[in-house]
Design a protein around this motif. Structure first.
Motif, PDB file in Angstrom:
ATOM      1  N   ASN A  16      32.103  42.897  40.879  1.00  0.00           N
ATOM      2  CA  ASN A  16      31.095  41.996  40.302  1.00  0.00           C
ATOM      3  C   ASN A  16      29.704  42.616  40.275  1.00  0.00           C
ATOM      4  OD1 ASN A  16      33.093  40.061  39.994  1.00  0.00           O
ATOM      5  ND2 ASN A  16      32.677  39.151  41.982  1.00  0.00           N
ATOM      6  N   MET A  17      29.583  43.855  39.889  1.00  0.00           N
ATOM      7  CA  MET A  17      28.292  44.524  39.820  1.00  0.00           C
ATOM      8  C   MET A  17      28.197  45.243  38.481  1.00  0.00           C
ATOM      9  SD  MET A  17      25.468  45.457  41.604  1.00  0.00           S
ATOM     10  CE  MET A  17      25.901  45.284  43.304  1.00  0.00           C
ATOM     11  N   ASP A  18      27.229  44.830  37.674  1.00  0.00           N
ATOM     12  CA  ASP A  18      27.005  45.478  36.384  1.00  0.00           C
ATOM     13  C   ASP A  18      25.750  46.333  36.504  1.00  0.00           C
ATOM     14  OD1 ASP A  18      27.128  46.269  33.792  1.00  0.00           O
ATOM     15  OD2 ASP A  18      26.547  44.336  32.935  1.00  0.00           O
ATOM     16  N   TYR A  19      25.929  47.640  36.599  1.00  0.00           N
ATOM     17  CA  TYR A  19      24.802  48.539  36.817  1.00  0.00           C
ATOM     18  C   TYR A  19      23.894  48.642  35.598  1.00  0.00           C
ATOM     19  CZ  TYR A  19      26.502  50.141  41.302  1.00  0.00           C
ATOM     20  OH  TYR A  19      26.876  50.200  42.611  1.00  0.00           O
ATOM     21  N   SER A  20      24.393  48.334  34.426  1.00  0.00           N
ATOM     22  CA  SER A  20      23.554  48.455  33.235  1.00  0.00           C
ATOM     23  C   SER A  20      22.479  47.380  33.174  1.00  0.00           C
ATOM     24  CB  SER A  20      24.415  48.403  31.981  1.00  0.00           C
ATOM     25  OG  SER A  20      25.045  47.137  31.879  1.00  0.00           O
ATOM     26  N   LYS A  21      22.647  46.275  33.881  1.00  0.00           N
ATOM     27  CA  LYS A  21      21.676  45.184  33.848  1.00  0.00           C
ATOM     28  C   LYS A  21      20.727  45.189  35.040  1.00  0.00           C
ATOM     29  CE  LYS A  21      24.779  42.177  31.314  1.00  0.00           C
ATOM     30  NZ  LYS A  21      25.549  40.940  31.337  1.00  0.00           N
TER      31      LYS A  21
END
Length: 82
Positions: free
Chosen positions: A69-74
């Motif tokens: 549950n980690m979106d690095y792009s945001k």
């Protein structure tokens, strides 16, 4: 030595899965060790040009192998520049 191993495997075919899983485990551990040595920001191979590689990482750069549950792009930058 390999001839002895091959002879034992022919005489005891139940050992074949053991050799497969031990070989696969050794291969995966070596690949993970190589990934840690090349991709981890805590490892510095070039001390002269980049002595502190952890300070040059972008906020949206992923360095962990597996995240939930980690979106690095945001992600936004929340630390100072050094």
């Amino acid at each position: 030595m390999l001839g002895t191993v091959a002879k034992q495997l022919r005489n005891h075919p139940a050992l074949i899965p053991l050799f497969i899983f031990i070989g696969g485990g050794a291969t995966m551990s070596m690949l993970y060790l190589g990934r840690l040595a090349l991709k981890n920001p805590d490892v510095s191979w070039d001390r002269k040009n980049n002595p502190e590689p952890w300070n040059k990482m972008e906020a949206n750069q992923q360095y962990k192998l597996f995240t939930i549950n980690m979106d690095y792009s945001k992600m936004k930058k929340d630390r100072p520049d050094f």
